[in-house]
Design an enzyme around this catalytic site. Structure first.
Site, PDB file in Angstrom:
ATOM      1  N   HIS A 193      24.520  41.993  66.780  1.00  0.00           N
ATOM      2  CA  HIS A 193      24.932  41.780  68.291  1.00  0.00           C
ATOM      3  C   HIS A 193      26.481  41.592  68.518  1.00  0.00           C
ATOM      4  O   HIS A 193      27.097  41.521  67.479  1.00  0.00           O
ATOM      5  CB  HIS A 193      24.185  40.255  68.781  1.00  0.00           C
ATOM      6  CG  HIS A 193      24.389  39.280  67.941  1.00  0.00           C
ATOM      7  ND1 HIS A 193      23.583  38.948  66.908  1.00  0.00           N
ATOM      8  CD2 HIS A 193      25.527  38.389  68.021  1.00  0.00           C
ATOM      9  CE1 HIS A 193      23.836  37.778  66.335  1.00  0.00           C
ATOM     10  NE2 HIS A 193      25.283  37.618  66.924  1.00  0.00           N
TER      11      HIS A 193
ATOM     12  N   GLN B   5      25.096  36.946  73.904  1.00  0.00           N
ATOM     13  CA  GLN B   5      25.268  37.903  72.587  1.00  0.00           C
ATOM     14  C   GLN B   5      24.339  39.112  72.804  1.00  0.00           C
ATOM     15  O   GLN B   5      23.019  38.952  71.930  1.00  0.00           O
ATOM     16  CB  GLN B   5      24.981  36.960  71.271  1.00  0.00           C
ATOM     17  CG  GLN B   5      25.986  35.963  71.055  1.00  0.00           C
ATOM     18  CD  GLN B   5      25.557  34.834  70.012  1.00  0.00           C
ATOM     19  OE1 GLN B   5      24.597  34.067  70.435  1.00  0.00           O
ATOM     20  NE2 GLN B   5      26.227  34.861  68.590  1.00  0.00           N
TER      21      GLN B   5
ATOM     22  N   ASP C 251      22.115  42.237  71.904  1.00  0.00           N
ATOM     23  CA  ASP C 251      21.699  42.897  70.694  1.00  0.00           C
ATOM     24  C   ASP C 251      22.199  44.396  70.712  1.00  0.00           C
ATOM     25  O   ASP C 251      22.118  45.115  71.633  1.00  0.00           O
ATOM     26  CB  ASP C 251      20.317  42.993  70.273  1.00  0.00           C
ATOM     27  CG  ASP C 251      19.997  41.796  69.474  1.00  0.00           C
ATOM     28  OD1 ASP C 251      20.443  40.596  69.783  1.00  0.00           O
ATOM     29  OD2 ASP C 251      19.064  41.870  68.720  1.00  0.00           O
TER      30      ASP C 251
ATOM     31  N   ASP D 294      25.150  38.664  58.775  1.00  0.00           N
ATOM     32  CA  ASP D 294      24.621  37.578  59.441  1.00  0.00           C
ATOM     33  C   ASP D 294      23.320  38.275  60.222  1.00  0.00           C
ATOM     34  O   ASP D 294      23.383  39.511  60.599  1.00  0.00           O
ATOM     35  CB  ASP D 294      25.591  37.420  60.815  1.00  0.00           C
ATOM     36  CG  ASP D 294      25.388  36.580  61.659  1.00  0.00           C
ATOM     37  OD1 ASP D 294      25.113  35.432  61.512  1.00  0.00           O
ATOM     38  OD2 ASP D 294      24.828  36.993  62.697  1.00  0.00           O
TER      39      ASP D 294
ATOM     40  N   TYR E 188      16.680  41.269  62.317  1.00  0.00           N
ATOM     41  CA  TYR E 188      16.591  41.527  63.791  1.00  0.00           C
ATOM     42  C   TYR E 188      17.207  42.951  64.242  1.00  0.00           C
ATOM     43  O   TYR E 188      17.234  43.117  65.553  1.00  0.00           O
ATOM     44  CB  TYR E 188      17.383  40.578  64.640  1.00  0.00           C
ATOM     45  CG  TYR E 188      16.825  39.112  63.948  1.00  0.00           C
ATOM     46  CD1 TYR E 188      15.628  38.657  63.584  1.00  0.00           C
ATOM     47  CD2 TYR E 188      18.016  38.263  63.733  1.00  0.00           C
ATOM     48  CE1 TYR E 188      15.472  37.287  63.122  1.00  0.00           C
ATOM     49  CE2 TYR E 188      17.666  36.884  63.319  1.00  0.00           C
ATOM     50  CZ  TYR E 188      16.709  36.514  62.813  1.00  0.00           C
ATOM     51  OH  TYR E 188      16.333  35.420  62.429  1.00  0.00           O
TER      52      TYR E 188
ATOM     53  N   GLU F 211      21.559  37.151  55.025  1.00  0.00           N
ATOM     54  CA  GLU F 211      21.222  36.176  55.825  1.00  0.00           C
ATOM     55  C   GLU F 211      20.034  36.373  56.570  1.00  0.00           C
ATOM     56  O   GLU F 211      19.946  36.948  57.663  1.00  0.00           O
ATOM     57  CB  GLU F 211      22.220  35.542  56.821  1.00  0.00           C
ATOM     58  CG  GLU F 211      21.726  34.370  57.397  1.00  0.00           C
ATOM     59  CD  GLU F 211      21.930  33.905  59.034  1.00  0.00           C
ATOM     60  OE1 GLU F 211      21.750  32.631  59.180  1.00  0.00           O
ATOM     61  OE2 GLU F 211      22.225  34.955  59.710  1.00  0.00           O
TER      62      GLU F 211
ATOM     63  N   HIS G 277      26.897  25.739  57.910  1.00  0.00           N
ATOM     64  CA  HIS G 277      27.471  25.524  59.271  1.00  0.00           C
ATOM     65  C   HIS G 277      26.364  25.431  60.329  1.00  0.00           C
ATOM     66  O   HIS G 277      26.708  24.898  61.591  1.00  0.00           O
ATOM     67  CB  HIS G 277      28.454  26.603  59.624  1.00  0.00           C
ATOM     68  CG  HIS G 277      27.891  28.038  59.645  1.00  0.00           C
ATOM     69  ND1 HIS G 277      27.274  28.602  58.846  1.00  0.00           N
ATOM     70  CD2 HIS G 277      27.586  28.605  60.958  1.00  0.00           C
ATOM     71  CE1 HIS G 277      26.672  29.837  59.124  1.00  0.00           C
ATOM     72  NE2 HIS G 277      26.837  29.643  60.602  1.00  0.00           N
ATOM     73  N   ASP G 278      25.190  25.600  60.121  1.00  0.00           N
ATOM     74  CA  ASP G 278      24.093  25.534  61.162  1.00  0.00           C
ATOM     75  C   ASP G 278      23.452  24.623  61.031  1.00  0.00           C
ATOM     76  O   ASP G 278      23.759  23.383  60.052  1.00  0.00           O
ATOM     77  CB  ASP G 278      23.201  26.757  61.034  1.00  0.00           C
ATOM     78  CG  ASP G 278      24.071  28.195  61.428  1.00  0.00           C
ATOM     79  OD1 ASP G 278      24.846  28.250  62.504  1.00  0.00           O
ATOM     80  OD2 ASP G 278      23.532  29.101  61.048  1.00  0.00           O
TER      81      ASP G 278
HETATM   82  C1  GLC Z   1      23.489  33.149  62.066  1.00  0.00           C
HETATM   83  C2  GLC Z   1      24.771  32.045  62.061  1.00  0.00           C
HETATM   84  C3  GLC Z   1      24.756  31.299  63.266  1.00  0.00           C
HETATM   85  C4  GLC Z   1      24.826  32.113  64.574  1.00  0.00           C
HETATM   86  C5  GLC Z   1      23.677  33.220  64.607  1.00  0.00           C
HETATM   87  C6  GLC Z   1      24.139  34.320  65.571  1.00  0.00           C
HETATM   88  O1  GLC Z   1      22.191  32.819  62.212  1.00  0.00           O
HETATM   89  O2  GLC Z   1      24.664  31.756  60.935  1.00  0.00           O
HETATM   90  O3  GLC Z   1      25.876  30.223  63.324  1.00  0.00           O
HETATM   91  O4  GLC Z   1      24.755  31.191  65.827  1.00  0.00           O
HETATM   92  O5  GLC Z   1      23.553  34.213  63.307  1.00  0.00           O
HETATM   93  O6  GLC Z   1      25.191  34.935  65.150  1.00  0.00           O
END
Ligand code: GLC
Length: 530
Positions: free
Chosen positions: A103, A168, A170, A200, A204, A242, A307-308
């Site tokens: 996105h 955001q 897509d 990232d 999806y 990820e 960080h999440d």
């Molecule tokens: C990933 C990142 C997260 C972000 C999401 C959308 O999961 O770790 O921080 O909000 O993607 O980009």
């Protein structure tokens, strides 16, 4: 040049904004990281992952990108990045950055054009629909804020698709132009010298009716193209995946060694916290046994925090409830399907548990990643919105602003029990008894033993449900690991074939292991077979 460097490397994740401010504007920046490379080298870091540095309206801390080809000026310039890469390489440290494929920001010029007119040449860069009833089998990820994956664009009367915040949209990966654009983005940063990408949210990319729109074959097709492009032009640079999925669904992201080099192991993470709370290793064992073998040129990436929020997507609803009860006693600690707390507060700042969790992290298969600040056990700030509470300024020192900035920090550093006055780098780095020194030691020991570089493990039947006992074997070396998850001393039975002499890595002495061994509460042993 060792192109398989990532298979046994220690990674370190940095929120650039929160790490170190070099110019006093209150925001961490790239030069700040360059200033701290000696520190990272002292800790034993092989590769840094920097969170997004692209220009962004910051609706999702930079994961909403408005321009893929420059550095946001609060972080510095492209030249600063080049200098950071150069200096890092001089320190034998590599750097990977976020590549957000799925996105853009709604302020990205592509989306601005796309939503301006149904006939815009950029309309097809995003996913538009006349109804919000398509792809009904797709889950919502940010359940606390987003009622739907579709948002109506009033002006053009259609809905656009977004898996994260409505800000955001897509990208449409069925459009070959989008596919090409994103290869160009990758090329740009690779030409600049970056060592790879943490890609990232990759599950999806593609949507199909009648599916949950995750992990689709067409998504893998594109990712394989990206890999082939990197393999051909930039060998030795990596792609880290990820995909917050169960291991059997992450496995295809490694392909036949022709897709991702690395993938985060999401499901083991909450099970380490379960194990610590229950004093039982069964949940960890179950998920690791369920983890398929991966190709020789691939590796898992393991972590305790990032960080999440501590995500609880990869556990059952009952387990999630239990984890919330145990680790999120205050409602505001919960976020979406997870818990927005840092490592040290989660473990009640209990030194024994914090070390034990790291003993597990550094001995499981996979290359470990440390989230900045967790190596000193810094705290979090629950008063801050969403995930910002775990993205506060790095605690360098007990001086004003934690040694993070000489200006007014974008967010105040943490005060109190786990705040900078007590928990900081300066007071831990030279103190042989500090938590930092324990972590540093584990890293050094791990790196000097080839056995940790493989991607497999063997569980031992040691006759005690409280002691996670396993063998790591690689390159002709065998290590026996014992982690006592309980608050009592525990006895384990060592199977006959492992009764021999070992080097106890932490004691630096040989020990003859017989049929039984006693472990102190929350203690751990790393034993190298002689
Ligand atoms: C990933 C990142 C997260 C972000 C999401 C959308 O999961 O770790 O921080 O909000 O993607 O980009």
């Amino acid at each position: 040049m060792n192109n398989l460097w990532y298979k046994n490397a220690v990674f370190y994740e940095i929120s650039v904004r929160a790490f170190k401010d070099s110019n006093g504007d209150g925001h961490g920046d790239l030069r700040g990281i360059t200033e701290k490379l000696d520190y990272l080298q002292t800790l034993g870091v092989d590769c840094i992952w920097i969170m997004p540095i692209y220009p962004s309206p910051l609706k999702d801390d930079g994961y909403d990108i408005a321009d893929y080809y420059s550095v946001d000026k609060t972080f510095g310039s492209l030249d600063d990045l080049k200098e950071l890469i150069r200096a890092a390489h001089e320190h034998n440290i590599r750097i990977v950055m976020d590549l957000v494929l799925n996105h853009t920001s709604d302020e990205h010029p592509w989306f601005v054009a796309s939503r301006s007119d149904r006939n815009s040449p950029y309309r097809d860069y995003y996913v538009w629909s006349d109804t919000d009833q398509k792809y009904k089998d797709t889950r919502i990820i940010f359940v606390d804020t987003e009622p739907s994956n579709w948002t109506l664009d009033e002006k053009t009367g259609q809905y656009y698709w977004h898996r994260f915040y409505a800000s955001q949209p897509d990208l449409n990966f069925d459009n070959p132009k989008v596919q090409e654009e994103m290869l160009n983005v990758a090329r740009f940063w690779l030409d600049l010298g970056i060592d790879g990408f943490r890609a990232d949210a990759v599950p999806y990319l593609i949507e199909r009716e009648g599916t949950n729109c995750e992990n689709l074959p067409e998504t893998h097709d594109y990712l394989k193209k990206l890999r082939a492009f990197m393999e051909e032009n930039y060998p030795g640079r990596i792609l880290l995946c990820e995909a917050n999925q169960y291991p059997e669904d992450v496995r295809p992201y490694f392909g036949d060694g022709d897709e991702f080099h690395m993938g985060f192991h999401f499901p083991i993470m909450p099970r380490i916290y379960m194990a610590l709370k229950k004093g039982r290793f069964a949940d960890m064992e179950e998920i690791m046994r369920r983890t398929p073998a991966i190709p020789e040129n691939c590796q898992w990436c393991t972590f305790l925090r990032n960080h999440d929020e501590l995500t609880l997507e990869m556990v059952t609803p009952e387990e999630r409830q239990w984890m919330w009860e145990q680790y999120a006693p205050e409602p505001r600690m919960k976020l979406n399907m997870g818990i927005r707390r840092r490592f040290a507060p989660l473990l009640d700042n209990d030194r024994r548990k914090m070390e034990l969790a790291n003993s597990i992290l550094f001995t499981l298969p996979g290359s470990p990643i440390i989230y900045y600040g967790d190596e000193i056990g810094m705290g979090d700030n629950l008063d801050l919105f969403d995930r910002n509470g775990v993205r506060t300024p790095m605690q360098w020192d007990n001086v004003p602003n934690a040694g993070f900035s000489t200006g007014k920090p974008f967010i105040e550093p943490i005060k109190g029990e786990l705040g900078y006055e007590r928990v900081n780098v300066a007071c831990q780095i030279n103190n042989p008894d500090s938590f930092f020194r324990s972590v540093k030691r584990m890293i050094a020991l791990r790196k000097s033993h080839a056995a940790f570089g493989g991607s497999g493990m063997k569980w031992l039947d040691a006759g005690n449900p409280a002691v996670a006992a396993y063998i790591r074997e690689h390159d002709g070396e065998t290590v026996l690991i014992l982690n006592n998850l309980s608050d009592a001393a525990e006895v384990v039975n060592i199977p006959a074939e492992y009764q021999t002499t070992y080097l106890d890595l932490f004691a630096g002495q040989n020990i003859a292991v017989k049929d039984k061994l006693t472990l102190q509460p929350y203690s751990y042993l790393w034993l190298v077979k002689k």
